[in-house]
Structure formats: C-alpha cells, structure tokens
Motif scaffolding. Structure first.
Motif, PDB file in Angstrom:
ATOM      1  N   GLU A   9      -3.339  -6.598  -4.777  1.00  0.00           N
ATOM      2  CA  GLU A   9      -4.157  -5.579  -4.121  1.00  0.00           C
ATOM      3  C   GLU A   9      -3.507  -4.206  -4.102  1.00  0.00           C
ATOM      4  N   GLY A  10      -2.301  -4.085  -4.616  1.00  0.00           N
ATOM      5  CA  GLY A  10      -1.614  -2.805  -4.618  1.00  0.00           C
ATOM      6  C   GLY A  10      -1.067  -2.442  -3.248  1.00  0.00           C
ATOM      7  N   TYR A  11      -0.327  -1.360  -3.214  1.00  0.00           N
ATOM      8  CA  TYR A  11       0.321  -0.923  -1.981  1.00  0.00           C
ATOM      9  C   TYR A  11      -0.686  -0.519  -0.906  1.00  0.00           C
ATOM     10  N   GLN A  12      -1.843  -0.070  -1.322  1.00  0.00           N
ATOM     11  CA  GLN A  12      -2.849   0.391  -0.354  1.00  0.00           C
ATOM     12  C   GLN A  12      -3.251  -0.692   0.640  1.00  0.00           C
ATOM     13  N   LYS A  13      -3.093  -1.950   0.283  1.00  0.00           N
ATOM     14  CA  LYS A  13      -3.458  -3.056   1.176  1.00  0.00           C
ATOM     15  C   LYS A  13      -2.234  -3.746   1.782  1.00  0.00           C
ATOM     16  N   TRP A  14      -1.046  -3.242   1.524  1.00  0.00           N
ATOM     17  CA  TRP A  14       0.193  -3.869   1.978  1.00  0.00           C
ATOM     18  C   TRP A  14       0.319  -3.792   3.494  1.00  0.00           C
ATOM     19  N   ASP A  15       0.587  -4.942   4.129  1.00  0.00           N
ATOM     20  CA  ASP A  15       0.794  -4.999   5.582  1.00  0.00           C
ATOM     21  C   ASP A  15       2.215  -5.425   5.954  1.00  0.00           C
ATOM     22  N   GLY A  16       3.028  -5.681   4.935  1.00  0.00           N
ATOM     23  CA  GLY A  16       4.392  -6.148   5.187  1.00  0.00           C
ATOM     24  C   GLY A  16       5.324  -5.015   5.585  1.00  0.00           C
ATOM     25  N   LYS A  17       6.622  -5.307   5.565  1.00  0.00           N
ATOM     26  CA  LYS A  17       7.635  -4.332   5.972  1.00  0.00           C
ATOM     27  C   LYS A  17       7.687  -3.173   4.985  1.00  0.00           C
ATOM     28  N   VAL A  18       7.801  -1.973   5.545  1.00  0.00           N
ATOM     29  CA  VAL A  18       7.912  -0.769   4.728  1.00  0.00           C
ATOM     30  C   VAL A  18       9.092   0.055   5.217  1.00  0.00           C
ATOM     31  N   LYS A  19       9.538   0.917   4.324  1.00  0.00           N
ATOM     32  CA  LYS A  19      10.610   1.849   4.664  1.00  0.00           C
ATOM     33  C   LYS A  19      10.129   3.240   4.306  1.00  0.00           C
ATOM     34  N   LYS A  20      10.431   4.176   5.162  1.00  0.00           N
ATOM     35  CA  LYS A  20      10.072   5.582   4.882  1.00  0.00           C
ATOM     36  C   LYS A  20      11.346   6.374   4.689  1.00  0.00           C
ATOM     37  N   GLY A  21      11.270   7.311   3.769  1.00  0.00           N
ATOM     38  CA  GLY A  21      12.428   8.174   3.530  1.00  0.00           C
ATOM     39  C   GLY A  21      13.238   7.778   2.344  1.00  0.00           C
TER      40      GLY A  21
END
Length: 137
Positions: free
Chosen positions: A125-137
């Motif tokens: 589904e691509g990143y647009q539907k990702w609900d898992g852990k994310v990192k910013k920066g």
C-alpha cells in the motif's frame, strides 16, 4: 437528417476508440504488474514489519519526504539516484522497497531484478498507508 446521422456515427467511432484505448492501457498495466509479481513479493504492512530486521529497507522517496518521516530502520535511496547507487545494496540480502504509493517501487524492483537482485519485496500500500513506527528527521 443526413448530417445528424454522420455526426452520431463519428461520435460513436470516437467513443469506441476512446474505450478501446482505456482497455489497452488497463491491460498493459495489469500485464506489467503480473510480470513484476514473478520476481517480487507484495507485502502487507504486517508482513513488511515482520521482515524489517533481516532486510535492507529502502525508501525511494526524495530526501525532503524522507526527512519529514520514514519507516524506522529505512535508508533513503531516492529513485532518481537508484541507477547510480544500487551497488550500495547487498544482492545476497532481501531488499524491501517502498515509496509513497508503490509506483516507484515497482520500477525500482524491475531495475534491481535486472541487476541480479533476487529477494525483492514491496510495501503493497506504500508509505501513505503505513501505521507502523516512523522516524522524523
């Protein structure tokens, strides 16, 4: 009345040609996806998360999008740079690819397969539907 009949017939021909074009484009898209599925796995989010620790996770989006947020553990290798930098990836390890919608991932998988990579997977589904852990920066 003859002019109206000619116009109707011309309009019908244009509509038929337009519909035929749509069918051809859709057919080519599905054929291409069928070809990609021969050498690439399309993983759900849960399946993708399950294999993250053993795979090379590659975010194909541009650096700004990556900085705004990416899957934890991913490295940024923008699709535009892939052809120059694919050698940074190990062909003996699985490569998990994702982008915003999976359009670039399909193209990247095709390229990597041509370069000898065998263990390829895409986030379905691509990143647009990702609900898992994310990192910013």
């Amino acid at each position: 009345m003859i002019a109206a009949s000619g116009f109707t017939s011309s309009l019908l021909m244009v509509l038929i040609a337009f519909l035929l074009l749509i069918v051809i484009i859709a057919g080519l898209r599905y054929w291409r996806m069928w070809q990609v599925k021969k050498y690439t796995q399309f993983l759900s989010e849960a399946e993708f998360q399950q294999g993250i620790r053993t795979a090379q996770v590659v975010d194909l989006r541009e650096a700004q999008s990556f900085t705004n947020g990416h899957i934890l553990g991913a490295r940024n290798l923008p699709y535009a740079s892939l052809k120059l930098m694919y050698q940074d990836l190990r062909p003996d390890l699985p490569v998990y690819l994702y982008d915003q919608t999976k359009v670039l991932s399909v193209q990247a998988a095709k390229f990597l397969h041509q370069k000898g990579f065998q263990k390829l997977a895409l986030l379905d589904e691509g990143y647009q539907k990702w609900d898992g852990k994310v990192k910013k920066g």
